[in-house]
Design a protein around this motif. Structure first.
Motif, PDB file in Angstrom:
ATOM      1  N   ILE A   1      82.335  70.094   6.369  1.00 11.30           N
ATOM      2  CA  ILE A   1      82.798  68.937   5.615  1.00 11.30           C
ATOM      3  C   ILE A   1      84.259  68.707   5.980  1.00 11.30           C
ATOM      4  O   ILE A   1      85.082  69.601   5.838  1.00 11.30           O
ATOM      5  N   GLU A   2      84.511  67.528   6.498  1.00  9.82           N
ATOM      6  CA  GLU A   2      85.879  67.183   6.841  1.00  9.82           C
ATOM      7  C   GLU A   2      86.452  66.322   5.739  1.00  9.82           C
ATOM      8  O   GLU A   2      85.783  65.451   5.202  1.00  9.82           O
ATOM      9  N   ARG A   3      87.674  66.577   5.473  1.00 10.72           N
ATOM     10  CA  ARG A   3      88.336  65.801   4.439  1.00 10.72           C
ATOM     11  C   ARG A   3      89.234  64.767   5.118  1.00 10.72           C
ATOM     12  O   ARG A   3      90.105  65.122   5.903  1.00 10.72           O
ATOM     13  N   ALA A   4      88.985  63.545   4.830  1.00  6.71           N
ATOM     14  CA  ALA A   4      89.791  62.469   5.408  1.00  6.71           C
ATOM     15  C   ALA A   4      90.799  61.993   4.369  1.00  6.71           C
ATOM     16  O   ALA A   4      90.458  61.762   3.217  1.00  6.71           O
TER      17      ALA A   4
END
Length: 99
Positions: free
Chosen positions: A8-11
């Motif tokens: 999960i990438e946090r933008a």
């Protein structure tokens, strides 16, 4: 061996708050004070006391702020008010500018 993993990438997205725009009423020598108060009441939802105060600003200072809204609403209200004025034979002018 297979593994099911999720990354999960946090933008970091920052949404800009929409700009607001002032609807400015301009004084003229023909539009009646009563009509200005009616416009403020009907289109800009001002109570009688506030409508009279804004109308006096327009009368004494040459202009007054009818309200502050997002762009589309400001344009819509200004156009509606000028159409009502035109239908009544008044040269009433409103402009919209960034707050």
């Amino acid at each position: 061996m297979k593994t099911n993993s999720t990354v999960i990438e946090r933008a970091n997205i920052k949404a800009k708050k929409p700009k607001n725009y002032k609807v400015i009423m301009h004084n003229d020598d023909f539009t009646t004070m009563e009509f200005v108060v009616a416009i403020l009441n009907i289109i800009f939802n001002k109570d009688l006391e506030e409508a009279n105060k804004i109308m006096m600003d327009v009368h004494k200072n040459g202009k007054g702020i009818a309200g502050v809204y997002p762009y589309d609403i400001a344009i819509s209200k200004a156009n509606k008010a000028m159409l009502m004025a035109k239908n009544e034979g008044f040269p009433f002018k409103l402009t919209v500018e960034e707050d």
